[in-house]
Design a protein around this motif. Sequence first.
Motif: not given
Length: 556
Positions: A1-13, A48-54, A15-22
């Motif tokens: 089971m996987y529950k989405q966490v939308l701001d895993p990088v320092s709890h910041s949308l 790249v998407a797979v690496m960001v997800a993992i 900062l996380t968006a920088i990785f999500a857009v890669l």
Amino acid sequence: MYKQVLDPVSHSLGLTAIFAVLPLLTLFVLLGGLRMKAHWASLIALGVAVMVAIVVYSMPIGQTLDAGAEGVAFGFFPIMWIVINALWIFHMTEKTGDFAVLRRAFSSVSNDQRVQVVIIAFCFGALLEALAGFGTPIAICSVMLVGVGFTPIKAVVLALVADTAPVAFGGIAIPITTLASVTGLPKEELSQMIGRQMLPLAILVPFILIYMVDGRRGVRETWPAALVAGGVFGVVQLGTSNFISPELTNIFAALAAAAALVALLHVWAPKVHEGSTVRPATPVRPVIAGAAHTDAALERRLAADEGRPLSTRATLRAFAPYMIIIGVLGVSSLHAVARQFDKATTLFAWPGLHVFNAGGEPLSSEIFKLNWLTAPGNQLFVCGLLTAAVLGVAPRQAVEVFVSTVVKLRWAIVTVCSVLALAYVMNLSGQTITLGMWMAGAGAAFAFLSPIVGWFGTAVTGSDTSANSLFGGLQVSAAHQSHLSATLLAAANSSGGVMGKMISPQNLAIGAAAVGLTGKEGDIFRKVIGWSILLVLIMAVLVWLQSTNVLSWMVP
């Protein structure tokens, strides 16, 4: 089971968006900047998407790969299955010589390329979008434009730009039905709002097509054709979506625009200025661009027939495949028929996927649908069988043409399946929602960004329906937070999304494969990206004005 966490990088949308857009940056830089072939660019971006997800989102490896596998399956069925069968039908008409007759029939309406692009790419393409959607109008209209004298790359670019105005209503209003289901807003209100937003775009697109063919002087000489086609399409689209039915909107608008343009050409003809690059349509070989060989005997017969007037029988035969498509898809879309066909649909949870959103609710995208009778691809396969019978194509030859079509589309299939795998990994891991929520933090200014979110979603998924499913709820949530109209922003997601279709790698691959330009997707991308950005910015300004007192009267 996987529950989405939308701001895993320092709890910041942010900062996380920088990785999500890669993954998206990777895809578009490789395509547009480095001119890499689309299938390699999409495979690298998927990695790249797979690496960001993992690594960033901590999605389990197994779930990440399962998400990608579901995307691959969806990329082939229904998307590429539609394109394969649409091009199979087209290639059979090439083998029999009926496409050459169809080209002559279009030339008999007008032999001016500026008018032909409006008839074929805008009017006929809108009808194909209404009936089949996905990449069907791009595939068929591209090869039809090659047949009337356009270069392959120009044909694809024109078909991509033309496939905008009808996309918000799509095939039988599926994008709007999906948007209503994910937002809880009335379908009728969304249809009304989208019709009011799409009117300026519908009027503008034919002018853009003519400008792309022959520049400003060409627009001055053929503006009546652009105005009649775009104006009638936009007005009928507005009237049907507001007062009749969203399901019938594109069909009525496309047929009305074509009829109005043909009527105009009976009393008016465009002039051609000195030095114009426009030329009357010239005969072309009745094969797809880039093919290795042709039927010499068939070509000699067609060349001999070129100067003779078309018989009614030959014209009806040439149009028969498309009348079959309209008939089969039209009947299948009737509510009573579709309801019966839906009973044959198989639904199942994708093996291994157990994903929950940030609120702890399971995601609907885990459910895979095999709609055996309502899938446009299956219906087009039936149309192909009927076309073979009507045109007298022997069963063995029909099979050979089908196999040849699949072979020609092999790299497009790889591209589309890879990009859909990327989209599913980004969606299920939470990367796409992270980007959307980060943009939604703009407050009242989000009215301007709202169409851009839809544009982004369609560019990634290749489908306005998918973009609505992905971001529809987000748009409503952002509207409530910003004290804006939920109907306005939800509709803007669909209206803005249509401009993203022309730059989506799936559609680039489909168009390139259709005219024998596989590997040139980056060149096509660079020719359409400017138009895509310009049109989405126009829509963004319109939606922003609709959120203010200036145009708020347009909101239901």
